[in-house]
Design a protein around this motif. Structure first.
Motif, short mmCIF file in Angstrom:
data_model
loop_
_atom_site.label_atom_id
_atom_site.label_comp_id
_atom_site.label_asym_id
_atom_site.label_seq_id
_atom_site.Cartn_x
_atom_site.Cartn_y
_atom_site.Cartn_z
N ASP A 148 35.29 77.14 58.64
CA ASP A 148 34.64 76.74 59.90
C ASP A 148 35.36 77.30 61.12
O ASP A 148 35.29 76.72 62.21
CB ASP A 148 34.51 75.22 60.01
N ASN A 150 34.42 79.57 63.03
CA ASN A 150 33.18 80.34 63.16
C ASN A 150 33.23 81.39 64.27
O ASN A 150 32.61 82.45 64.14
CB ASN A 150 32.01 79.37 63.37
N ALA A 181 24.34 79.71 63.97
CA ALA A 181 23.79 78.37 63.77
C ALA A 181 24.90 77.35 63.56
O ALA A 181 24.83 76.23 64.09
CB ALA A 181 22.84 78.38 62.57
N LYS A 182 25.93 77.71 62.80
CA LYS A 182 27.05 76.78 62.60
C LYS A 182 27.75 76.47 63.90
O LYS A 182 28.32 75.38 64.07
CB LYS A 182 28.04 77.39 61.60
N GLY A 184 26.13 76.07 66.58
CA GLY A 184 25.16 75.34 67.38
C GLY A 184 24.41 76.22 68.37
O GLY A 184 23.70 75.71 69.24
N ARG A 185 24.53 77.52 68.22
CA ARG A 185 23.87 78.46 69.14
C ARG A 185 22.54 78.90 68.53
O ARG A 185 22.32 80.05 68.14
CB ARG A 185 24.81 79.65 69.39
N TYR A 186 21.62 77.92 68.41
CA TYR A 186 20.37 78.14 67.69
C TYR A 186 19.45 79.13 68.40
O TYR A 186 18.76 79.92 67.74
CB TYR A 186 19.65 76.81 67.47
N GLU A 215 15.34 74.44 64.11
CA GLU A 215 16.36 73.87 64.99
C GLU A 215 16.20 74.41 66.41
O GLU A 215 16.50 73.71 67.38
CB GLU A 215 17.76 74.20 64.46
#
Length: 417
Positions: A148, A150, A181-182, A184-186, A215
């Motif tokens: 993680d 990332n 995505a991990k 949170g930058r969808y 998402e």
């Protein structure tokens, strides 16, 4: 033909009884270069016991050739002889030509043991020695991804993507949007997917793309990807939940219900599909289908409060107060959330058991007093049960939340006068 070639021919011809004699002849007569190739071929064929003998012979003849020690160590580690394998690796000096290979084998071993931080440290050492080696960059990116880390993984994947889209069997474009995505930058992940749709040939990549599109709020594109997944593999069970949710978000209850029912045909334990399907069925006016789905879902998990509350709402809408109440009466008080107390209050109210209804309303009040819908319901109860003081207090609180509700404003003025 060399003895090494004869040995490989015997193995490929399943004449395994000849292998030991031919190996002995090869070790006594073949050149070192041929023996090194033999050991590599034996390892690839899975005959690691024979390969170990070849490497040990080569190490005895060439004690300063550390690469043979690394290859032998890798076999020993895979065979479970960790102490012997690690001893060989750690005895390779830093100035050896084989030191980089030793670090990479150590990193693979520690990763396989779940010691990701140690593996990463070894890979970092390797990268310092060979900063332009893509295999090392990729290995480090994978370790960062697993840990993680990332931001770091994304930088490495993006660097690799400048030179290739695949590394072995791994789709680097997929890794980039998964890492986004991990983080949170969808929106960025969705934009990246839109720009590289032609590279998403793998079914797992399409599934991940569909989930990320959902998402990011791009439900039509999520549906497109997830439909492709299901067409390619109808038993890809995880896709149905996201597909049903996407149709639900698109306000398409018919397709949401169909996706939920189809998905449950493959996985009858998916509680979310029961909930989505029941909501869609209720919206379509298919009360029997909704009830069936909710009851089946509660058989899977009797403690699912979302399914229980929705079934209670359905019963109340049908005037089945006793059935609604029965869903909660066997539960301990500690298991009843505020919404459950509200539904119990509504049930008692419909049954004209006003004392019990008041008790349940009061139990729900502390948590739901900022909900206009709850306050409206409790005002209705206060009027029905002729509790004027309570009525006025609730109206005052309600009008602070919804001051533009003229109907409630008029009612409040009537009670004041």
């Amino acid at each position: 033909m060399t003895y090494s070639e004869q040995l490989l021919d015997a193995i490929q011809g399943h004449r395994f009884s000849e292998s030991r004699a031919l190996l002995k002849q090869a070790l006594e007569n073949d050149d070192p270069e041929i023996l090194a190739s033999l050991a590599e071929n034996l390892t690839d064929l899975g005959f690691t016991d024979l390969a170990k003998e070849v490497y040990r012979s080569l190490i005895a003849d060439f004690p300063n050739e550390d690469l043979f020690k690394v290859y032998l160590a890798e076999i020993l580690l895979n065979d479970g002889a960790e102490d012997d394998g690690l001893t060989l690796l750690y005895n390779v000096p830093a100035d050896s030509d084989a030191y980089l290979e030793s670090l990479l084998v150590q990193a693979d071993y520690y990763q396989s043991e779940g010691l990701i931080e140690t593996a990463r440290a070894k890979m970092e050492q390797a990268r310092q020695l060979a900063p332009d080696e893509d295999a090392i960059t990729f290995g480090l990116a994978e370790l960062d991804y697993m840990s993680d880390l990332n931001d770091q993984a994304l930088t490495l994947y993006q660097d690799l993507r400048q030179r290739q889209t695949m590394f072995g069997e791994v789709n680097l474009n997929q890794r980039v949007f998964q890492t986004l995505a991990k983080l949170g930058r969808y929106e960025e992940a969705a934009a990246f997917i839109n720009d590289h749709k032609e590279d998403l040939l793998d079914i797992d990549a399409k599934y991940q793309a569909g989930v990320i599109m959902e998402e990011a709020g791009q439900f039509d594109k999520a549906i497109s990807f997830l439909d492709d997944v299901i067409k390619q593999s109808p038993d890809y069970v995880n896709a149905y939940t996201f597909l049903a949710k996407a149709y639900q978000e698109e306000d398409n209850p018919e397709e949401a219900l169909f996706a939920a029912q189809t998905g449950l045909g493959y996985n009858e334990l998916d509680e979310e599909l029961y909930l989505i399907g029941a909501k869609a069925a209720a919206k379509l006016g298919k009360a029997e289908d909704a009830e069936d789905l909710l009851q089946r879902g509660l058989e899977v998990n009797p403690d699912n409060s979302s399914l229980r509350l929705l079934l209670s709402d359905l019963y109340l809408a049908q005037g089945r107060a006793e059935d609604s109440l029965a869903l909660f009466t066997a539960l301990a008080d500690s298991d009843l959330e505020p919404q459950a107390h509200w539904n119990m209050a509504r049930s008692y109210q419909e049954m004209e058991k006003y004392d019990q209804a008041l008790q349940e309303y009061l139990l729900a009040y502390q948590s739901l007093q900022t909900s206009p819908a709850f306050l409206r319901g409790m005002i209705s109860f206060a009027q029905e049960s002729a509790q004027g003081d309570l009525d006025r207090q609730l109206l005052e609180k309600y009008l602070k939340l919804v001051p533009d509700d003229q109907e409630m404003q008029d009612l409040y003025e009537q009670l004041r006068n």
